[in-house]
Design a protein around this motif. Structure first.
Motif, mmCIF file in Angstrom:
data_model
loop_
_atom_site.group_PDB
_atom_site.id
_atom_site.type_symbol
_atom_site.label_atom_id
_atom_site.label_comp_id
_atom_site.label_asym_id
_atom_site.label_seq_id
_atom_site.Cartn_x
_atom_site.Cartn_y
_atom_site.Cartn_z
ATOM 1 N N UNK A 36 42.781 19.036 8.563
ATOM 2 C CA UNK A 36 44.388 18.582 8.605
ATOM 3 C C UNK A 36 45.405 19.388 7.453
ATOM 4 N N UNK A 37 44.686 19.528 6.393
ATOM 5 C CA UNK A 37 45.411 20.271 5.190
ATOM 6 C C UNK A 37 45.460 21.761 5.742
ATOM 7 N N UNK A 38 44.591 22.210 6.449
ATOM 8 C CA UNK A 38 44.890 23.494 6.994
ATOM 9 C C UNK A 38 45.852 23.637 8.037
ATOM 10 N N UNK A 39 45.525 22.692 8.854
ATOM 11 C CA UNK A 39 46.692 22.816 10.157
ATOM 12 C C UNK A 39 48.166 22.588 9.750
ATOM 13 N N UNK A 40 48.198 21.961 8.708
ATOM 14 C CA UNK A 40 49.728 21.481 8.074
ATOM 15 C C UNK A 40 50.250 22.686 7.545
ATOM 16 N N UNK A 41 49.362 23.589 6.751
ATOM 17 C CA UNK A 41 49.950 24.795 6.262
ATOM 18 C C UNK A 41 50.194 25.833 7.025
ATOM 19 N N UNK A 42 49.352 25.733 8.064
ATOM 20 C CA UNK A 42 49.535 27.019 9.220
ATOM 21 C C UNK A 42 50.559 27.053 10.101
ATOM 22 N N UNK A 43 51.142 25.637 10.420
ATOM 23 C CA UNK A 43 52.071 25.322 11.296
ATOM 24 C C UNK A 43 53.343 26.324 11.125
ATOM 25 N N UNK A 44 54.085 26.301 9.975
ATOM 26 C CA UNK A 44 55.076 26.994 9.607
ATOM 27 C C UNK A 44 55.043 28.733 10.013
ATOM 28 N N UNK A 45 53.866 29.122 9.610
ATOM 29 C CA UNK A 45 53.413 30.522 9.893
ATOM 30 C C UNK A 45 53.196 30.803 11.308
ATOM 31 N N UNK A 46 52.676 29.848 12.114
ATOM 32 C CA UNK A 46 52.606 30.072 13.633
ATOM 33 C C UNK A 46 53.902 30.211 14.113
ATOM 34 N N UNK A 47 54.818 29.273 13.648
ATOM 35 C CA UNK A 47 56.218 29.414 14.181
ATOM 36 C C UNK A 47 57.015 30.740 13.804
ATOM 37 N N UNK A 48 56.716 31.079 12.460
ATOM 38 C CA UNK A 48 57.090 32.424 12.008
ATOM 39 C C UNK A 48 56.984 33.641 12.898
ATOM 40 N N UNK A 49 55.618 33.729 13.357
ATOM 41 C CA UNK A 49 55.114 34.868 14.093
ATOM 42 C C UNK A 49 54.937 34.652 15.537
ATOM 43 N N UNK A 50 55.591 33.502 16.160
ATOM 44 C CA UNK A 50 55.603 33.398 17.470
ATOM 45 C C UNK A 50 54.207 33.333 18.081
ATOM 46 N N UNK A 51 53.248 32.484 17.494
ATOM 47 C CA UNK A 51 51.787 32.265 18.020
ATOM 48 C C UNK A 51 51.675 30.977 18.327
ATOM 49 N N UNK A 52 50.546 30.567 18.766
ATOM 50 C CA UNK A 52 50.020 29.096 18.797
ATOM 51 C C UNK A 52 48.566 29.145 18.655
ATOM 52 N N UNK A 53 48.158 27.879 18.448
ATOM 53 C CA UNK A 53 46.645 27.713 17.925
ATOM 54 C C UNK A 53 46.229 26.682 19.004
ATOM 55 N N UNK A 54 44.955 26.733 19.371
ATOM 56 C CA UNK A 54 44.475 25.615 20.197
ATOM 57 C C UNK A 54 43.014 25.682 19.678
ATOM 58 N N UNK A 55 42.700 24.239 19.672
ATOM 59 C CA UNK A 55 41.057 23.848 19.268
ATOM 60 C C UNK A 55 40.552 23.082 20.448
ATOM 61 N N UNK A 56 39.365 23.490 20.795
ATOM 62 C CA UNK A 56 38.482 22.805 21.833
ATOM 63 C C UNK A 56 37.207 22.732 21.359
ATOM 64 N N UNK A 57 36.621 21.466 21.710
ATOM 65 C CA UNK A 57 35.299 21.025 21.273
ATOM 66 C C UNK A 57 34.527 20.750 22.292
ATOM 67 N N UNK A 58 33.204 20.986 22.164
ATOM 68 C CA UNK A 58 32.445 20.732 23.316
ATOM 69 C C UNK A 58 30.796 20.295 22.656
ATOM 70 N N UNK A 59 29.947 19.597 23.208
ATOM 71 C CA UNK A 59 28.726 19.277 22.516
ATOM 72 C C UNK A 59 27.759 19.766 23.337
ATOM 73 N N UNK A 60 26.656 20.088 22.897
ATOM 74 C CA UNK A 60 25.225 20.433 23.526
ATOM 75 C C UNK A 60 24.090 20.085 22.636
ATOM 76 N N UNK A 61 23.050 20.015 23.437
ATOM 77 C CA UNK A 61 21.685 19.678 22.895
ATOM 78 C C UNK A 61 20.989 21.050 22.694
#
Length: 166
Positions: A36-61
């Motif tokens: 959460x700390x990393x995400x809060x810190x990166x949000x303004x930079x994502x806006x500044x550079x016109x990009x976005x971040x996605x996070x997807x999670x999967x599980x497997x054995x």
């Protein structure tokens, strides 16, 4: 601000991102940063550079172990770069129910995927437990004097008995 190629925006964000370790674990007596700390810190930079971040999670054995995979992708709308990190899930972990175990593994994998994408240094992380830190030998007066004598008399330090000459 759009960038010319796919590396430009990521390089800029990696260079500018500051995500200090502001959390403190009183049990282990160490500082850390959360996903959460990393995400809060990166949000303004994502806006500044016109990009976005996605996070997807999967599980497997894997080999009888339940593993959570966290994939973090950054995109400028035309090109996407991603990294992945994994964390094991122990549904029988003492003091946690299954939801807490999944949540803990999710936070761990997400934090490391984000850290890898943005090149955040975690060299002083609790996970290292200072295992790789070199142990500094203490120079005592006796050792110093013995070494100085070996230099002045031509004796080989540490290889001969006291008062033995080469």
């Amino acid at each position: 601000m759009k960038t010319e190629n796919k590396q430009d925006y990521l390089i800029a964000i990696q260079s500018e991102l500051k995500a200090p370790k502001n959390q403190f674990n009183s049990f282990g007596k160490y500082k850390y940063r959360s996903a959460e700390d990393i995400l809060e810190a990166v949000k303004p930079l994502l806006k500044k550079y016109g990009c976005y971040l996605t996070i997807t999670e999967t599980t497997q054995e894997i080999a009888g172990y339940l593993v959570l995979n966290s994939k973090v992708s950054i995109s400028d709308g035309s090109k996407t770069i991603f990294v992945e990190a994994q964390a094991g899930i122990n549904p029988e972990r003492k003091g946690m129910d299954i939801a807490q175990s999944f949540g803990s593994s999710s936070s761990y994998a997400k934090k490391y995927a984000l850290g890898n994408l943005f090149l955040l240094d975690d060299s002083h992380n609790v996970d290292s437990n200072k295992v790789n830190e070199p142990v500094k030998a203490k120079m005592t007066t006796d050792i110093y004097n013995a070494m100085l004598e070996a230099i002045n008399t031509g004796k080989r330090w540490g290889c001969i008995k006291k008062d033995e000459q080469l």
